[in-house]
Design a protein around this motif. Structure first.
Motif, short mmCIF file in Angstrom:
data_model
loop_
_atom_site.label_atom_id
_atom_site.label_comp_id
_atom_site.label_asym_id
_atom_site.label_seq_id
_atom_site.Cartn_x
_atom_site.Cartn_y
_atom_site.Cartn_z
N UNK A 27 -6.05 -0.61 -4.30
CA UNK A 27 -5.47 -0.19 -3.28
C UNK A 27 -6.19 -0.25 -1.84
N UNK A 28 -7.59 -0.46 -2.02
CA UNK A 28 -8.38 -0.65 -0.68
C UNK A 28 -8.02 -1.77 -0.13
N UNK A 29 -7.80 -2.96 -0.80
CA UNK A 29 -7.53 -4.32 -0.45
C UNK A 29 -6.05 -4.27 0.20
N UNK A 30 -4.93 -3.44 -0.40
CA UNK A 30 -3.96 -3.23 0.07
C UNK A 30 -4.05 -2.62 1.42
N UNK A 31 -4.50 -1.49 1.42
CA UNK A 31 -4.76 -0.79 2.89
C UNK A 31 -5.36 -1.45 4.00
N UNK A 91 0.71 -1.17 0.01
CA UNK A 91 0.22 0.04 -0.04
C UNK A 91 0.67 1.42 -0.03
N UNK A 92 0.65 1.87 -1.02
CA UNK A 92 1.43 3.19 -1.09
C UNK A 92 0.44 4.53 -1.07
N UNK A 93 -0.59 4.15 -1.07
CA UNK A 93 -1.45 5.50 -0.97
C UNK A 93 -2.51 5.22 -2.16
N UNK A 122 -3.74 10.08 -0.27
CA UNK A 122 -2.69 9.99 -1.42
C UNK A 122 -1.24 9.66 -0.86
N UNK A 123 -1.04 9.91 0.49
CA UNK A 123 0.13 9.55 1.21
C UNK A 123 -0.03 8.55 1.95
N UNK A 124 0.39 7.15 1.46
CA UNK A 124 0.16 5.99 2.19
C UNK A 124 0.72 6.01 3.38
N UNK A 125 1.99 6.41 3.69
CA UNK A 125 2.67 6.23 5.18
C UNK A 125 1.99 7.31 5.84
#
Length: 234
Positions: free
Chosen positions: A40-44, A3-5, A201-204
């Motif tokens: 990306x929702x799955x990765x989040x 997940x990178x955002x 938009x900013x994963x971290x």
């Protein structure tokens, strides 16, 4: 998938859904939905879930539709569902326990072009949960404990607030002369904070910000989870 955002194109895509809210348009843009939102929702869910398990080891973080992720199509039984069948607001839930995901205490968020809403607790009670909540807070010590939890969370002065009361009349077993009797007037019990949606938009930064909020609100999570156990056991 790491997940990178979410992409900078995600919020504009949700705005496009709002302006073109029909199944034909959405079918033609299904690939964008998968790339900008679903994947990306799955990765989040996977990454955020690992962080949350440091707070609550048995939290449910399942990166599937109808688990931690919500369907993009509105429930056709809800008002206005036929007029606007596609959701322009994306929700994610990490719930605790074996009850319904919306009726056990949870770490929740949703984002849209307008807001990032972050919450902990149970946002509305179905009857079994309402009964369990009221039965719990009939105890003077439990009411005092809950009142202090809400007070302490708001006292952190970080923009946290909680749901407004939903009822005007005290239910059976409560009266105005009881300390913190107003707690019996709630239709749900959750604390929340509103953030800039571009944070996604900013994963971290998103993960770190959410973790700190959820950590601050953890006492309410634990209190409401104990309430939900009464439903399971009754």
């Amino acid at each position: 998938m790491e997940f990178k955002g979410f992409s900078k194109k995600t919020l504009p895509f949700l705005e496009s859904i709002r302006k073109n809210n029909n199944k034909e348009w959405f079918s033609a843009h299904k690939k964008e939905y998968e790339e900008l939102i679903l994947n990306p929702s799955r990765a989040f869910v996977t990454e955020m879930g690992e962080h949350l398990q440091a707070l609550e080891p048995f939290i449910n973080a399942i990166p599937k539709i109808n688990k931690s992720l919500y369907r993009i199509y509105r429930d056709t039984r809800r008002p206005n569902a036929l007029a606007m069948p596609i959701k322009e607001r994306i929700g994610v839930i990490f719930w605790q326990g074996n009850t319904k995901r919306m009726q056990s205490s949870s770490f929740y968020l949703h984002f849209s072009p307008d807001e990032l809403y972050v919450a902990v607790g149970v946002r509305w009670f179905e009857k079994p949960m309402l009964d369990a909540f009221r039965e719990t807070i009939k105890n003077d010590d439990k009411r005092t404990q809950l009142a202090k939890i809400l007070e302490d969370i708001k006292a952190k002065d970080k923009g946290y607030t909680h749901l407004e009361k939903g009822y005007k009349r005290y239910p059976k077993g409560f009266s105005a002369d009881m300390a913190h009797a107003d707690l019996s007037l709630y239709k749900g019990m959750a604390t929340y904070k509103m953030l800039d949606p571009h944070l996604i938009e900013d994963g971290d930064k998103l993960i770190n910000t959410l973790y700190k909020i959820y950590e601050d609100m953890l006492p309410l999570q634990q209190f409401m989870y104990a309430v939900s156990l009464r439903v399971e056991h009754d």
